[in-house]
Scaffold this active site. Structure first.
Site, PDB file in Angstrom:
ATOM      1  CG  HIS A   1      -2.010  -0.974   1.215  1.00 42.03           C
ATOM      2  ND1 HIS A   1      -3.043  -0.962   2.122  1.00 42.03           N
ATOM      3  CD2 HIS A   1      -2.245  -2.008   0.366  1.00 42.03           C
ATOM      4  CE1 HIS A   1      -3.881  -1.946   1.836  1.00 42.03           C
ATOM      5  NE2 HIS A   1      -3.420  -2.602   0.786  1.00 42.03           N
TER       6      HIS A   1
ATOM      7  CD  GLU B   1      -1.946   4.294   3.219  1.00 43.83           C
ATOM      8  OE1 GLU B   1      -1.657   3.589   2.238  1.00 43.83           O
ATOM      9  OE2 GLU B   1      -3.099   4.361   3.686  1.00 43.83           O
TER      10      GLU B   1
ATOM     11  CB  CYS C   1      -6.528  -0.312   5.027  1.00 44.96           C
ATOM     12  SG  CYS C   1      -4.823  -0.906   5.065  1.00 44.96           S
TER      13      CYS C   1
ATOM     14  CB  CYS D   1      -1.993   1.849   6.055  1.00 44.47           C
ATOM     15  SG  CYS D   1      -1.526   0.977   4.547  1.00 44.47           S
TER      16      CYS D   1
HETATM   17 ZN    ZN Z   1      -3.450   0.282   3.612  1.00 44.27          ZN
END
Ligand code: ZN
Length: 148
Positions: free
Chosen positions: A51, A53, A81, A84
């Site tokens: 992801h 991040e 999410c 993260c």
């Molecule tokens: Zn994430």
């Protein structure tokens, strides 16, 4: 100031978009300077943790030679999410600027709140709605193309 950095996060999100990835981008800022960038690369790298991040946090830690990102701010186009948000908390990132909410898996309050949680003892400064229209529009465009 916030918009200037969110514009850079949006540029990252557009990179994901070009790759056919869910368009999410992030930048990490320290002392008014971008020290790390990331864009979602889950599909192309075949890595569930790739992801925006996480990629940015890894780069920032490498660059600073420390896992502590205490004086850093993270700008991300979509609400983080749970994974993260967990990484943001672990890295001790102080401020998080968010483009738009994620009603499906947002962990800054939309579904669950990991960034500000009494039980976890977390109290991250969170700001929603930074260049929200742009972030929303890009995601909408992506999911519309997907359906065609
Ligand atoms: Zn994430």
């Amino acid at each position: 100031m916030a918009n200037k950095f969110m514009e850079e996060a949006l540029k990252e999100a557009k990179k994901s978009y070009e790759l056919g990835e869910v368009p999410v981008g992030a930048v990490i800022v320290k002392d008014g300077e971008i020290i790390a960038r990331g864009h979602n690369q889950k599909e192309s790298s075949k890595d569930a943790t790739a992801h925006a991040e996480i990629i940015a946090i890894r780069e920032a830690c490498r660059r600073l030679g420390s896992w502590r990102l205490e004086d850093c701010s993270l700008y991300v186009t979509l609400e983080p999410c749970p994974m993260c948000a967990g990484a943001i908390v672990e890295a001790r990132i102080k401020r998080v600027y968010i483009g738009t909410e994620s009603p499906k898996e947002g962990a800054a309050g939309s579904v669950i709140n990991i960034l500000n949680n009494k039980e976890l003892g977390t109290s991250t400064e969170v700001y929603f709605g930074i260049m929200e229209e742009e972030a929303k529009e890009l995601l909408k465009k992506f999911f519309e193309n997907l359906r065609e």
